[in-house]
Scaffold this motif. Structure first.
Motif, PDB file in Angstrom:
ATOM      1  N   GLY A 125     -48.666  33.087  30.674  1.00 58.41           N
ATOM      2  CA  GLY A 125     -49.100  33.047  29.284  1.00 58.41           C
ATOM      3  C   GLY A 125     -51.102  32.939  29.411  1.00 58.41           C
ATOM      4  N   VAL A 126     -51.486  32.748  30.426  1.00 57.36           N
ATOM      5  CA  VAL A 126     -53.071  32.540  30.585  1.00 57.36           C
ATOM      6  C   VAL A 126     -53.616  33.449  31.708  1.00 57.36           C
ATOM      7  CG1 VAL A 126     -52.757  30.198  29.902  1.00 57.36           C
ATOM      8  CG2 VAL A 126     -52.600  30.629  32.272  1.00 57.36           C
ATOM      9  N   SER A 127     -52.703  33.478  32.589  1.00 59.27           N
ATOM     10  CA  SER A 127     -53.440  34.727  33.866  1.00 59.27           C
ATOM     11  C   SER A 127     -53.596  35.780  33.241  1.00 59.27           C
ATOM     12  CB  SER A 127     -52.288  34.655  35.021  1.00 59.27           C
ATOM     13  OG  SER A 127     -52.130  33.310  35.736  1.00 59.27           O
ATOM     14  N   PRO A 128     -54.479  36.736  33.955  1.00 56.31           N
ATOM     15  CA  PRO A 128     -54.877  38.004  33.518  1.00 56.31           C
ATOM     16  C   PRO A 128     -53.382  38.707  33.933  1.00 56.31           C
ATOM     17  CG  PRO A 128     -56.497  37.214  34.954  1.00 56.31           C
ATOM     18  CD  PRO A 128     -55.628  36.189  34.871  1.00 56.31           C
ATOM     19  N   CYS A 129     -52.902  39.559  33.073  1.00 58.22           N
ATOM     20  CA  CYS A 129     -51.607  40.274  33.107  1.00 58.22           C
ATOM     21  C   CYS A 129     -51.647  41.675  32.292  1.00 58.22           C
ATOM     22  CB  CYS A 129     -50.381  39.490  32.662  1.00 58.22           C
ATOM     23  SG  CYS A 129     -48.858  40.389  32.735  1.00 58.22           S
ATOM     24  N   ASN A 130     -51.702  42.672  33.136  1.00 58.92           N
ATOM     25  CA  ASN A 130     -51.747  43.869  32.081  1.00 58.92           C
ATOM     26  C   ASN A 130     -50.317  44.268  31.592  1.00 58.92           C
ATOM     27  OD1 ASN A 130     -54.430  44.911  32.929  1.00 58.92           O
ATOM     28  ND2 ASN A 130     -53.750  45.497  35.245  1.00 58.92           N
ATOM     29  N   LYS A 131     -49.269  43.562  31.873  1.00 63.05           N
ATOM     30  CA  LYS A 131     -48.119  43.919  30.862  1.00 63.05           C
ATOM     31  C   LYS A 131     -47.872  43.048  29.792  1.00 63.05           C
ATOM     32  CE  LYS A 131     -44.509  44.763  34.535  1.00 63.05           C
ATOM     33  NZ  LYS A 131     -43.939  46.075  34.128  1.00 63.05           N
ATOM     34  N   ARG A 132     -48.632  41.893  29.828  1.00 66.29           N
ATOM     35  CA  ARG A 132     -48.767  41.168  28.641  1.00 66.29           C
ATOM     36  C   ARG A 132     -49.906  41.559  27.938  1.00 66.29           C
ATOM     37  NH1 ARG A 132     -49.577  36.536  31.199  1.00 66.29           N
ATOM     38  NH2 ARG A 132     -51.578  36.288  30.704  1.00 66.29           N
ATOM     39  N   GLU A 133     -51.237  41.736  28.513  1.00 62.29           N
ATOM     40  CA  GLU A 133     -52.149  42.264  27.686  1.00 62.29           C
ATOM     41  C   GLU A 133     -52.937  43.124  28.408  1.00 62.29           C
ATOM     42  OE1 GLU A 133     -54.784  38.722  26.383  1.00 62.29           O
ATOM     43  OE2 GLU A 133     -53.404  37.460  27.190  1.00 62.29           O
ATOM     44  N   PRO A 134     -52.646  44.422  28.058  1.00 64.51           N
ATOM     45  CA  PRO A 134     -53.160  45.692  28.827  1.00 64.51           C
ATOM     46  C   PRO A 134     -54.559  45.498  29.024  1.00 64.51           C
ATOM     47  CG  PRO A 134     -51.483  46.465  27.272  1.00 64.51           C
ATOM     48  CD  PRO A 134     -51.917  44.932  26.975  1.00 64.51           C
ATOM     49  N   GLY A 135     -55.243  45.819  29.866  1.00 63.16           N
ATOM     50  CA  GLY A 135     -56.596  45.952  30.420  1.00 63.16           C
ATOM     51  C   GLY A 135     -57.270  44.595  30.953  1.00 63.16           C
ATOM     52  N   THR A 136     -56.352  43.573  31.103  1.00 62.36           N
ATOM     53  CA  THR A 136     -56.976  42.486  31.523  1.00 62.36           C
ATOM     54  C   THR A 136     -56.730  42.095  32.892  1.00 62.36           C
ATOM     55  OG1 THR A 136     -54.828  41.299  31.210  1.00 62.36           O
ATOM     56  CG2 THR A 136     -56.223  41.253  29.333  1.00 62.36           C
ATOM     57  N   GLY A 137     -56.050  43.027  33.774  1.00 58.19           N
ATOM     58  CA  GLY A 137     -56.196  42.893  34.937  1.00 58.19           C
ATOM     59  C   GLY A 137     -54.624  42.273  35.521  1.00 58.19           C
ATOM     60  N   CYS A 138     -54.495  42.252  36.978  1.00 54.56           N
ATOM     61  CA  CYS A 138     -53.139  41.901  37.525  1.00 54.56           C
ATOM     62  C   CYS A 138     -53.549  40.717  38.459  1.00 54.56           C
ATOM     63  CB  CYS A 138     -52.500  43.051  38.061  1.00 54.56           C
ATOM     64  SG  CYS A 138     -51.014  42.578  39.151  1.00 54.56           S
ATOM     65  N   ALA A 139     -53.180  39.589  38.283  1.00 56.89           N
ATOM     66  CA  ALA A 139     -53.537  38.166  38.965  1.00 56.89           C
ATOM     67  C   ALA A 139     -52.775  38.359  40.317  1.00 56.89           C
ATOM     68  CB  ALA A 139     -53.289  36.908  38.289  1.00 56.89           C
TER      69      ALA A 139
END
Length: 325
Positions: A125-139
């Motif tokens: 819920g907090v790490s960059p994740c394009n699946k959860r929040e597109p455009g935030t990156g992939c941790a």
């Protein structure tokens, strides 16, 4: 947990209309994944449409010896159906290896196909994740990625698809039947799942409001001698590091037909078409199986944590094919 609205319609048209008109609505069957994600605050759903009153629980005969699995059939029931055990043993084995007994008694076939990835970065819920929040990156790209994909990844996502059942269904060219606001359609299961590309938040080809109603397993003699193997960190309930669904037909020492699909290594259930093509007409030997496995994994994109999956997958493919033959 935020407030939720709940409905339990008695017909598919009503259920579809409820989900189609509300972008934050979702269908609810067994709930073994959806409820977890809601508790974690990972999915935006605030309207749940319970579809358990709909008539999609049966396993039915199809012309030509195939079987139709109702989308609401429970995993445990399908796994132990004598027709599945006899005609598609790899499907039965994948179901039995896919979850604990308690979960199999609740989880549905359709829900299993639509389950979300098990990437820890997606679920924290907090790490960059394009699946959860597109455009935030992939941790996961530069993080802890031991369990992540080595096939089918992109700069946007390398999460593995988690379903064991889907791997077996991909091996045997299953077809997913859906109904939705624009009518019904049938989707070959290999087309049902999407590679992450630039849109990793889209894992399958369902539109909002579309509902899986059945999955067809075509009649296929080769499936009768199929098998499913799952390599994991522990033998109790755990997701695959590598899994293999395989069936092979051998005549006079030569491979005449073969079906091969992999789990735990791809961003979608991975049909091993390179290996299949190499094996047709090849000698039915451990050396041929090993060489085909190497060809299939030649395009793997590995990272330090998950590079071990390449030799593990190669060895597992060769072993499973040798056993199936």
């Amino acid at each position: 947990m935020r407030p939720l609205s709940y409905a339990r319609p008695h017909d598919a048209a009503t259920a579809i209309a409820l989900v189609e008109r509300t972008p934050t609505a979702a269908f609810l069957a067994g709930g073994t994944t959806e409820v977890d994600l809601l508790r974690l605050g990972i999915v935006p759903h605030d309207v749940l449409v319970d579809i358990n009153e709909l008539p999609y629980r049966d396993v039915e005969e199809l012309p030509g010896g195939g079987l139709r699995l109702g989308a609401l059939a429970r995993m445990s029931d399908v796994a132990r159906d004598p027709r599945i055990v006899a005609r598609y043993p790899a499907v039965s084995q994948a179901l039995l290896l896919g979850a604990s007994e308690q979960l199999r008694n609740m989880a549905s076939i359709g829900g299993n196909l639509c389950q979300r990835v098990r990437c820890a970065y997606f679920r924290d819920g907090v790490s960059p994740c394009n699946k959860r929040e597109p455009g935030t990156g992939c941790a996961a790209l530069d993080g802890v990625n031991r369990s992540h994909a080595i096939l089918g990844g992109s700069p946007s996502c390398i999460a593995t698809h988690p379903s064991d059942l889907a791997v077996a269904l991909v091996a045997f060219d299953a077809v997913v039947h859906v109904i939705g606001p624009n009518g019904s359609r049938s989707i070959p299961i290999d087309d049902f799942y999407l590679l992450p590309g630039d849109t990793p938040d889209r894992e399958h080809s369902l539109a909002q409001g579309e509902l899986i109603v059945a999955v067809d397993l075509p009649g296929d003699v080769i499936a009768v001698r199929s098998t499913y193997a799952k390599i994991r960190d522990r033998q109790s309930y755990e997701f695959a590091l590598v899994s293999v669904a395989a069936a092979i037909a051998v005549s006079e020492g030569v491979v005449r037909d073969v079906r091969l699909a992999l789990g735990g290594v791809g961003t979608k259930p991975w049909r091993a078409r390179i290996a299949e093509a190499e094996l047709i007409g090849a000698p039915a030997t451990r050396e041929s199986y090993a060489a085909a496995a190497v060809s299939e994994l030649a395009g793997a994109d590995v990272r330090p944590d998950n590079a071990f999956k390449v030799p593990l997958a190669e060895r597992t493919i060769a072993r499973v094919l040798a056993g199936a033959a």
